[in-house]
Write a protein that holds these residues in place. Structure first.
Motif, short mmCIF file in Angstrom:
data_model
loop_
_atom_site.label_atom_id
_atom_site.label_comp_id
_atom_site.label_asym_id
_atom_site.label_seq_id
_atom_site.Cartn_x
_atom_site.Cartn_y
_atom_site.Cartn_z
N PHE A 522 0.84 -1.21 0.00
CA PHE A 522 0.00 0.00 0.00
C PHE A 522 0.87 1.25 0.00
CE2 PHE A 522 -1.76 3.41 2.73
CZ PHE A 522 -2.81 3.82 1.93
N LEU A 523 0.43 2.25 -0.77
CA LEU A 523 1.03 3.58 -0.74
C LEU A 523 -0.10 4.61 -0.68
CD1 LEU A 523 3.86 3.40 -3.43
CD2 LEU A 523 4.17 3.64 -0.96
N GLY A 524 0.07 5.62 0.14
CA GLY A 524 -0.92 6.67 0.24
C GLY A 524 -0.26 8.01 0.44
N GLY A 525 -0.85 9.05 -0.11
CA GLY A 525 -0.30 10.40 0.04
C GLY A 525 -1.41 11.42 0.21
N SER A 526 -1.12 12.47 0.97
CA SER A 526 -2.09 13.54 1.20
C SER A 526 -1.37 14.88 1.22
CB SER A 526 -2.83 13.34 2.53
OG SER A 526 -3.57 12.14 2.55
N LEU A 527 -2.02 15.89 0.65
CA LEU A 527 -1.54 17.26 0.71
C LEU A 527 -2.67 18.15 1.19
CD1 LEU A 527 0.47 17.63 -2.63
CD2 LEU A 527 1.43 17.52 -0.33
N GLU A 528 -2.36 19.08 2.10
CA GLU A 528 -3.36 20.01 2.61
C GLU A 528 -2.78 21.42 2.65
OE1 GLU A 528 -6.35 17.47 5.54
OE2 GLU A 528 -5.08 19.06 6.36
N ALA A 529 -3.62 22.39 2.33
CA ALA A 529 -3.31 23.81 2.55
C ALA A 529 -4.33 24.34 3.55
CB ALA A 529 -3.38 24.59 1.25
N ARG A 530 -3.84 24.71 4.74
CA ARG A 530 -4.70 25.15 5.83
C ARG A 530 -4.54 26.66 6.03
NH1 ARG A 530 -2.49 20.39 9.95
NH2 ARG A 530 -3.20 18.60 8.67
N VAL A 531 -5.65 27.38 5.86
CA VAL A 531 -5.63 28.84 5.96
C VAL A 531 -6.47 29.26 7.16
CG1 VAL A 531 -6.12 31.02 4.82
CG2 VAL A 531 -5.37 29.05 3.47
N LYS A 532 -5.87 30.00 8.07
CA LYS A 532 -6.58 30.50 9.24
C LYS A 532 -7.19 31.84 8.90
CE LYS A 532 -5.89 31.21 14.22
NZ LYS A 532 -4.89 31.26 15.31
N THR A 533 -8.53 31.90 8.81
CA THR A 533 -9.21 33.13 8.42
C THR A 533 -9.55 34.02 9.61
OG1 THR A 533 -11.35 31.99 8.49
CG2 THR A 533 -10.18 32.02 6.38
N SER A 534 -9.62 33.45 10.81
CA SER A 534 -9.85 34.23 12.04
C SER A 534 -9.23 33.45 13.19
CB SER A 534 -11.34 34.46 12.27
OG SER A 534 -12.00 33.26 12.62
N GLU A 535 -9.43 33.93 14.41
CA GLU A 535 -8.85 33.25 15.56
C GLU A 535 -9.46 31.86 15.79
OE1 GLU A 535 -6.18 34.21 17.31
OE2 GLU A 535 -6.10 35.74 15.75
N THR A 536 -10.67 31.64 15.30
CA THR A 536 -11.34 30.36 15.54
C THR A 536 -11.68 29.58 14.27
OG1 THR A 536 -13.49 31.49 15.61
CG2 THR A 536 -12.35 31.13 17.72
N ILE A 537 -11.69 30.24 13.11
CA ILE A 537 -12.14 29.60 11.88
C ILE A 537 -10.96 29.40 10.92
CG2 ILE A 537 -13.67 29.75 9.88
CD1 ILE A 537 -15.15 29.36 12.48
N GLY A 538 -10.91 28.23 10.30
CA GLY A 538 -9.92 27.94 9.28
C GLY A 538 -10.56 27.23 8.10
N VAL A 539 -9.94 27.38 6.93
CA VAL A 539 -10.39 26.72 5.70
C VAL A 539 -9.26 25.85 5.18
CG1 VAL A 539 -11.25 27.07 3.36
CG2 VAL A 539 -11.93 28.64 5.17
N VAL A 540 -9.62 24.64 4.70
CA VAL A 540 -8.62 23.67 4.25
C VAL A 540 -8.98 23.18 2.86
CG1 VAL A 540 -7.57 21.42 4.69
CG2 VAL A 540 -8.13 22.92 6.60
N GLY A 541 -7.98 23.11 1.98
CA GLY A 541 -8.11 22.43 0.70
C GLY A 541 -7.19 21.22 0.70
N PHE A 542 -7.64 20.10 0.15
CA PHE A 542 -6.84 18.88 0.27
C PHE A 542 -7.02 17.97 -0.94
CE2 PHE A 542 -10.88 18.12 2.42
CZ PHE A 542 -11.31 16.93 1.86
#
Length: 603
Positions: A522-542
């Motif tokens: 088995f081989l697996g890979g993941s990439l994520e870009a995590r953007v913090k938009t405020s002190e409590t909220i974040g948006v992620v693309g993966f």
């Protein structure tokens, strides 16, 4: 009528007072001026400003603003000293009056405008930078030398490094005895001469424990592992405190050195501990649109027999409402004992029973294990043990029973800054598990590797790039001779989001029956870009990708699939709450949108 009139007048007066008070607290303008083109210095001063912080918080009360204005001088002066400016001129005006000159009893009821002006003056250089006497390895900061900028933090760090160097050599009572710091404003230079008194080399004396309740003192001493009679080393103090905290028994642990030396050369240590409640109950839930609902619960006793023995009883039900498989459940018990054989070695006993209702088979499983885990450092741990596993499998072909005895060996190197929401660092977790099979189970070796890396970008570190690589392989055992729960599948929250749980397997024909089985590579890979938009909220693309193969990587019998999506993170005290929406972008194992809800980042 008169009473009604009085009440009406009272309301009118109250409203008038409220409006007057509201008007008296207005702050319209904050003007911050620095007489320099040094952008870094301007940013540092604005970051240190008490007034600007109050403005961001919406502060309008005149008394509070005046108090913050008085504190502004010291805050800005410290920031200037930190960058080597020792002849600065600072003014803080409240409606044109110098704040420092306003008597406390003559404070204005209203402040409309605050003006702050800073003339940093020249940046001073070090004309002399000496610390004496020096230990064998002083590790002084590079900036502590003649001609370098005279930053106050560098001078403080040099004194601290010298004291720490002496203490690491056993001179526990080393301290700064004199500081000759002279600023020459005509030449814009600063002379720094620091004198150290090393004191005698000492040895660890007796460890005294206070504050314990149910915890036995002998076990505290054993877990702390402080080497009584050996040369003093502050690193040993830190390790002893870390060992006590790792038990989970205490809410607070502090180790303090005695003020006096015990003749001839012993330094006693006092450990003050505060125990937390011994029992804890916890419930957990995770939801996937096709994987279904996962419910879990645990009961924990942190100090079962007064020696930090940790008993945990747990139950988990998974795939509730899954569109691809039935409901799985497990019941387990685990007992851990710290400081077994060495202060950094834990002994663990575990037993687990379960039922699996997977897409291609049913299984009743049981396992028991004895494990030893050892902490080599704050970031490096190792584990080994002995385990016995049993699995009664039923699939479309028939029944089979797998039994094996295994010796897992694992090593984890964890340099992440957080285990639930890492922004920098990496994790390398590797394990090899040789196993001996009984009956239809073959002998073999199972290996797996998990690599994770994190990098924060930008001055405020609001963008985090995260990457993960997973690999696994089984050697020596045939596909049908390997226990089913040791084989590899792909798909679901732990491998490829957007693809159904364990949807990628190996098609297998036995006689006239077609079924699916896991792979041995088995081989697996993941990439994520995590953007913090405020002190409590974040948006992620993966994006996630997974591949399985038989008898090697990238063989003709293998296949792959991929998924991608977007997610939202909401910060909580125990880690971010995670909601991911993903869809297939490669392969033929799934279609439609998948939803995932859980606690903590995906990896």
């Amino acid at each position: 009528m008169a009473a009604a009139t009085i009440r009406s007048m009272g309301r009118i007066c109250f409203l008038a007072l409220a409006l007057a008070a509201s008007g008296a607290q207005a702050l319209d303008t904050v003007d911050f001026q620095v007489a320099t083109e040094d952008a870094q210095l301007i940013r540092a001063l604005k970051a240190a400003s008490v007034i600007l912080a109050a403005e961001r918080d919406g502060q309008t009360d005149a008394q509070d603003i005046l108090s913050d204005g008085r504190a502004e001088y010291g805050a800005l002066l410290n920031a200037l000293y930190a960058r080597g400016h020792y002849s600065a001129v600072i003014h803080v005006y409240a409606d044109g009056r110098e704040v420092a000159a306003i008597p406390p009893l003559d404070a204005p009821a209203r402040i409309d405008r605050i003006q702050i002006t800073v003339d940093p003056g020249p940046r001073f250089a070090l004309s002399r930078a000496t610390v004496s006497p020096l230990p064998n390895r002083p590790n002084l900061p590079d900036g502590f030398r003649s001609g370098a900028p005279a930053e106050s933090g560098v001078i403080v760090a040099a004194a601290g490094a010298a004291v720490d160097g002496w203490r690491s050599q056993g001179n526990a009572k080393a301290k700064v005895t004199a500081q000759d710091i002279v600023a020459d404003h005509a030449s814009a230079t600063l002379s720094a001469d620091i004198q150290i008194a090393p004191g005698p080399v000492l040895r660890f004396g007796r460890l005294t424990v206070t504050g314990q309740d149910r915890m036995r003192e002998g076990r505290i001493l054993k877990i702390a592992g402080l080497p009584e009679g050996e040369r003093f080393d502050p690193a040993e103090l830190d390790r002893a405190a870390a060992r006590l905290r790792r038990t989970g028994v205490f809410t607070s642990v502090s180790l303090a050195e005695d003020a006096a030396i015990t003749p001839p050369d012993y330094l006693g240590i006092t450990a003050t501990v505060v125990e937390q409640k011994p029992r804890r109950y916890s419930l957990g839930a995770e939801l996937g649109s096709l994987d279904g609902l996962t419910l879990s619960g645990t009961w924990l006793h942190r100090n079962l027999m007064g020696g930090a023995e940790r008993l945990e009883l747990g139950a988990e039900v998974t795939n509730i409402g899954s569109g691809t498989s039935g409901v799985d459940y497990t019941l387990g018990a685990k007992l851990d004992r710290p400081a077994t054989f060495t202060p950094d070695t834990n002994l663990g006993l575990a037993v687990e029973f379960g039922h699996l209702d997977e897409a291609d088979f049913y299984a009743d499983v049981a396992s028991t294990s004895v494990t030893l885990s050892h902490v080599f450092s704050d970031s490096l741990t190792g584990r080994t043990g002995l385990s016995y596993s049993y699995a009664a499998i039923t699939d479309e072909v028939g029944d089979a029973t797998y039994r094996d005895l295994a010796l897992p060996l694992g090593l984890a190197w964890d340099r992440r800054d957080s285990k639930t929401d890492a922004k920098r660092g990496f994790l390398i977790d590797a394990e090899v598990k040789p196993f001996v099979g009984f009956g239809i189970t073959d002998n073999g070796l199972r290996a797996k590797l998990d690599l994770r890396g994190y990098r924060a970008l930008g001055a405020e570190q609001r963008l985090v790039l995260a990457a993960r690589l997973q690999a696994g392989a089984i050697y020596g055992a045939s596909l049908l001779g390997t226990p089913r729960d040791d084989l590899f599948y792909s798909g679901g929250a732990g491998t490829v989001r957007g693809q159904p749980y364990q949807s990628l397997g190996i098609p297998l024909t036995r006689g006239t029956t077609d079924t699916t089985i896991g792979a041995n590579h088995f081989l697996g890979g993941s990439l994520e870009a995590r953007v913090k938009t405020s002190e409590t909220i974040g948006v992620v693309g993966f994006i996630d990708i997974g591949r399985i193969d038989v008898d090697g990587f990238f063989t003709d019998t293998g296949d792959w699939h991929a998924g991608a999506g977007l997610g939202i993170r909401y910060a909580t005290g125990v880690g971010p709450l995670r909601l991911d929406v993903a869809a297939p972008v490669g392969g033929t194992t799934g279609n439609g949108v998948q939803l995932y809800l859980g606690l903590g980042q995906a990896f």
